[in-house]
Design a protein around this motif. Structure first.
Motif, PDB file in Angstrom:
ATOM      1  N   GLU A 190      54.965  17.778  41.772  1.00  0.00           N
ATOM      2  CA  GLU A 190      54.219  18.737  42.566  1.00  0.00           C
ATOM      3  C   GLU A 190      53.964  19.947  41.677  1.00  0.00           C
ATOM      4  O   GLU A 190      54.883  20.436  41.014  1.00  0.00           O
ATOM      5  CB  GLU A 190      55.002  19.135  43.817  1.00  0.00           C
ATOM      6  N   TRP A 191      52.742  20.435  41.691  1.00  0.00           N
ATOM      7  CA  TRP A 191      52.321  21.418  40.680  1.00  0.00           C
ATOM      8  C   TRP A 191      51.422  22.465  41.303  1.00  0.00           C
ATOM      9  O   TRP A 191      50.697  22.206  42.269  1.00  0.00           O
ATOM     10  CB  TRP A 191      51.567  20.683  39.578  1.00  0.00           C
ATOM     11  N   CYS A 192      51.465  23.682  40.726  1.00  0.00           N
ATOM     12  CA  CYS A 192      50.467  24.697  41.038  1.00  0.00           C
ATOM     13  C   CYS A 192      50.089  25.416  39.748  1.00  0.00           C
ATOM     14  O   CYS A 192      50.864  25.473  38.791  1.00  0.00           O
ATOM     15  CB  CYS A 192      50.965  25.692  42.084  1.00  0.00           C
ATOM     16  N   GLY A 193      48.875  25.940  39.714  1.00  0.00           N
ATOM     17  CA  GLY A 193      48.401  26.670  38.546  1.00  0.00           C
ATOM     18  C   GLY A 193      47.297  27.616  38.943  1.00  0.00           C
ATOM     19  O   GLY A 193      46.675  27.461  40.000  1.00  0.00           O
ATOM     20  N   TRP A 194      47.026  28.604  38.090  1.00  0.00           N
ATOM     21  CA  TRP A 194      46.066  29.657  38.412  1.00  0.00           C
ATOM     22  C   TRP A 194      44.738  29.426  37.715  1.00  0.00           C
ATOM     23  O   TRP A 194      44.676  29.332  36.491  1.00  0.00           O
ATOM     24  CB  TRP A 194      46.604  31.023  38.022  1.00  0.00           C
ATOM     25  N   ARG A 195      43.694  29.385  38.515  1.00  0.00           N
ATOM     26  CA  ARG A 195      42.341  29.307  37.964  1.00  0.00           C
ATOM     27  C   ARG A 195      41.783  30.713  37.794  1.00  0.00           C
ATOM     28  O   ARG A 195      41.932  31.546  38.690  1.00  0.00           O
ATOM     29  CB  ARG A 195      41.448  28.531  38.916  1.00  0.00           C
ATOM     30  N   PRO A 196      41.117  30.990  36.689  1.00  0.00           N
ATOM     31  CA  PRO A 196      40.540  32.326  36.480  1.00  0.00           C
ATOM     32  C   PRO A 196      39.196  32.441  37.188  1.00  0.00           C
ATOM     33  O   PRO A 196      38.167  31.989  36.693  1.00  0.00           O
ATOM     34  CB  PRO A 196      40.394  32.411  34.958  1.00  0.00           C
ATOM     35  N   MET A 197      39.187  33.080  38.354  1.00  0.00           N
ATOM     36  CA  MET A 197      38.009  33.119  39.213  1.00  0.00           C
ATOM     37  C   MET A 197      37.230  34.418  39.010  1.00  0.00           C
ATOM     38  O   MET A 197      37.801  35.512  39.104  1.00  0.00           O
ATOM     39  CB  MET A 197      38.417  33.003  40.679  1.00  0.00           C
ATOM     40  N   THR A 198      35.929  34.297  38.749  1.00  0.00           N
ATOM     41  CA  THR A 198      35.042  35.458  38.716  1.00  0.00           C
ATOM     42  C   THR A 198      34.236  35.495  40.013  1.00  0.00           C
ATOM     43  O   THR A 198      34.037  34.462  40.656  1.00  0.00           O
ATOM     44  CB  THR A 198      34.065  35.403  37.532  1.00  0.00           C
ATOM     45  N   TRP A 199      33.742  36.673  40.376  1.00  0.00           N
ATOM     46  CA  TRP A 199      33.058  36.748  41.660  1.00  0.00           C
ATOM     47  C   TRP A 199      31.656  36.160  41.649  1.00  0.00           C
ATOM     48  O   TRP A 199      31.090  35.884  42.704  1.00  0.00           O
ATOM     49  CB  TRP A 199      33.064  38.152  42.248  1.00  0.00           C
ATOM     50  N   ASP A 200      31.069  35.901  40.472  1.00  0.00           N
ATOM     51  CA  ASP A 200      29.774  35.207  40.455  1.00  0.00           C
ATOM     52  C   ASP A 200      29.914  33.739  40.068  1.00  0.00           C
ATOM     53  O   ASP A 200      28.931  33.035  39.890  1.00  0.00           O
ATOM     54  CB  ASP A 200      28.765  35.920  39.551  1.00  0.00           C
ATOM     55  N   ASP A 201      31.181  33.266  39.949  1.00  0.00           N
ATOM     56  CA  ASP A 201      31.494  31.852  39.685  1.00  0.00           C
ATOM     57  C   ASP A 201      30.984  31.372  38.336  1.00  0.00           C
ATOM     58  O   ASP A 201      30.739  30.184  38.139  1.00  0.00           O
ATOM     59  CB  ASP A 201      30.944  30.962  40.807  1.00  0.00           C
ATOM     60  N   LEU A 202      30.833  32.303  37.385  1.00  0.00           N
ATOM     61  CA  LEU A 202      30.418  31.960  36.033  1.00  0.00           C
ATOM     62  C   LEU A 202      31.429  32.507  35.037  1.00  0.00           C
ATOM     63  O   LEU A 202      32.009  33.579  35.258  1.00  0.00           O
ATOM     64  CB  LEU A 202      29.040  32.556  35.724  1.00  0.00           C
ATOM     65  N   PRO A 203      31.644  31.804  33.937  1.00  0.00           N
ATOM     66  CA  PRO A 203      32.601  32.295  32.944  1.00  0.00           C
ATOM     67  C   PRO A 203      32.053  33.461  32.137  1.00  0.00           C
ATOM     68  O   PRO A 203      30.862  33.779  32.184  1.00  0.00           O
ATOM     69  CB  PRO A 203      32.824  31.074  32.042  1.00  0.00           C
ATOM     70  N   LEU A 204      32.955  34.119  31.408  1.00  0.00           N
ATOM     71  CA  LEU A 204      32.588  35.159  30.453  1.00  0.00           C
ATOM     72  C   LEU A 204      32.649  34.542  29.060  1.00  0.00           C
ATOM     73  O   LEU A 204      33.736  34.229  28.555  1.00  0.00           O
ATOM     74  CB  LEU A 204      33.539  36.352  30.531  1.00  0.00           C
ATOM     75  N   LEU A 205      31.483  34.371  28.453  1.00  0.00           N
ATOM     76  CA  LEU A 205      31.389  33.723  27.150  1.00  0.00           C
ATOM     77  C   LEU A 205      30.552  34.592  26.224  1.00  0.00           C
ATOM     78  O   LEU A 205      29.369  34.824  26.494  1.00  0.00           O
ATOM     79  CB  LEU A 205      30.730  32.341  27.268  1.00  0.00           C
ATOM     80  N   GLY A 206      31.175  35.076  25.165  1.00  0.00           N
ATOM     81  CA  GLY A 206      30.427  35.867  24.206  1.00  0.00           C
ATOM     82  C   GLY A 206      31.174  37.097  23.750  1.00  0.00           C
ATOM     83  O   GLY A 206      32.352  37.289  24.057  1.00  0.00           O
ATOM     84  N   ARG A 207      30.470  37.953  23.027  1.00  0.00           N
ATOM     85  CA  ARG A 207      31.077  39.152  22.452  1.00  0.00           C
ATOM     86  C   ARG A 207      31.442  40.142  23.554  1.00  0.00           C
ATOM     87  O   ARG A 207      30.676  40.389  24.486  1.00  0.00           O
ATOM     88  CB  ARG A 207      30.109  39.803  21.468  1.00  0.00           C
TER      89      ARG A 207
END
Length: 417
Positions: A349-366
């Motif tokens: 049995e497992w739990c883990g944390w997802r990194p959630m943004t409010w626009d459901d898109l990742p932060l990729l870049g500088r």
């Protein structure tokens, strides 16, 4: 002054490892710093589905009312633990503000583009690098008990069609013929032939193997404790094992990114969305393909040597305790759809944390205001499926190559100010 690597990658989960792989392929020396073991945190216990079908963002029209009803029940698909948390309240308000058709479509197109791009790259990676990770490209079913829920799902299909993501609606009889593990009498499904699956633990282990084979250094048990800022950006990373330096730094710390963002006064609006899974020995007659049991928001994945139920979303901060009500809800929900909802023996049995943004898109870049700091975080529930696309896109941005997809929707600068 000599450096430990051309690029320091902070975080040895699936995103950090994918970034390391593609940076090495571009001829950069790479050192990955991981606080625990590679792939042992958020990357460990998810269901391992690769799903361009999941392009539609969580913040959908009508979601606010549904979320409010769910939030009253600790066993519902979405649960917010009652407490005073101003940052979470602000974050939820931003999500609520995006529950309109225009924002939903805008985020969905960007999310789908990265998922689709990454899905193709993962298959290339699996076969090109001979990754032993249980990859299967057999498609996935969204399964519905009621016609009403199935009809509601049809509203998302034009968005997927616009993205070139194929989907096929099956009635109850066609679904039963394709998936005999399901109970009789279900309304039907939406079948996504382009989706796939893998074993997440094996995939991350294989990525780590390839990174090391290509000359990358992975330091496990090395906790990042601080970032030293200078005139040229991040001049050093302080760790539990001493100081590390690199010409570029990639922050791939998932739900833990906000701690370091605060040190640097960066705007990274991530909330830890807690997910759960239960892993079993394989049932006698498991599903042939991955399933999403839509009314109960339960994901089901079968591998050659195992079986997993997963999903749910809980906002309870960084509380790492297992919530029995939510684990029981996975089994109870699966029982409404499957003839054999659980395996003969429970492994984990497992739990883990997802990194959630409010626009459901990742932060990729500088990162805004930094010459040499790049972000690769905020993938929400899609880190496994977006991994290779993220790694390739970050490597392109770091090395100055023209990316194959438009990086603008994922730019960290969208949260600045």
């Amino acid at each position: 002054m000599s450096q430990d690597a051309d690029v320091l990658v902070l975080g040895g989960g699936v995103i950090g490892l994918a970034c390391a792989h593609y940076l090495l392929a571009e001829g950069r020396s790479v050192r990955v710093l991981e606080a625990g073991r590679v792939g042992a945190a958020t990357s460990w216990g998810n269901c391992g589905t690769l799903t361009p079908s999941h392009a539609a963002p969580l913040a959908a029209p009508g979601m606010v009312g549904q979320a409010l009803r769910w939030m009253l029940s600790p066993s519902a698909p979405l649960y917010v633990k009652p407490r005073w948390d101003p940052a979470l309240m602000r974050w939820l308000a931003k999500v609520a503000g995006r529950c309109n058709r225009r924002d939903w479509r805008e985020s969905g197109l960007a999310k789908g583009a990265l998922l689709k791009y990454s899905r193709a790259l993962i298959e290339d990676l699996v076969y090109g690098q001979d990754l032993d990770c249980g990859f299967e490209a057999g498609g996935l079913h969204y399964v519905f008990r009621t016609e009403r829920a199935l009809e509601k799902q049809r509203r998302d299909l034009p968005l997927l069609e616009e993205l070139g993501i194929p989907a096929r609606v099956l009635d109850g009889a066609a679904l039963a013929a394709d998936e005999p593990a399901l109970r009789p009498g279900l309304a039907g499904s939406v079948f996504f032939p382009g989706d796939a699956q893998l074993r997440p633990d094996r995939y991350t282990a294989e990525l780590a193997r390839v990174v090391r084979a290509d000359g990358g250094v992975i330091e496990e048990g090395v906790r990042v404790t601080g970032l030293e800022r200078g005139r040229n950006g991040i001049e050093a990373v302080h760790t539990s094992e001493g100081r590390r330096t690199g010409g570029r730094v990639v922050m791939a710390l998932g739900a833990w990114s906000t701690e370091f963002a605060q040190m640097l006064r960066l705007q990274i609006p991530i909330q830890p969305g807690k997910g759960y899974s239960i892993t079993y020995d394989r049932p006698a007659a498991p599903p042939r393909r991955p399933l999403v049991l839509k009314e109960r928001s339960v994901c089901v994945t079968t591998w050659g040597d195992g079986y997993r139920l997963g999903s749910t979303m809980e906002f309870s901060g960084y509380d790492d305790s297992l919530n029995r009500a939510r684990l029981d809800a996975l089994e109870r929900g699966a029982g409404e759809y499957l003839l054999e909802p659980v395996g003969p023996a429970k492994r984990e049995e497992w739990c883990g944390w997802r990194p959630m943004t409010w626009d459901d898109l990742p932060l990729l870049g500088r990162a805004p205001g930094f010459n040499n700091l790049f972000l690769a975080t905020g993938h929400g529930m899609m880190g496994m499926g977006m991994s290779a696309g993220t790694g390739r896109l970050l490597a392109d941005l770091v090395t100055g190559r023209a990316p194959a997809i438009d990086p603008a929707p994922y730019a960290p600068a969208r949260f600045a100010g």
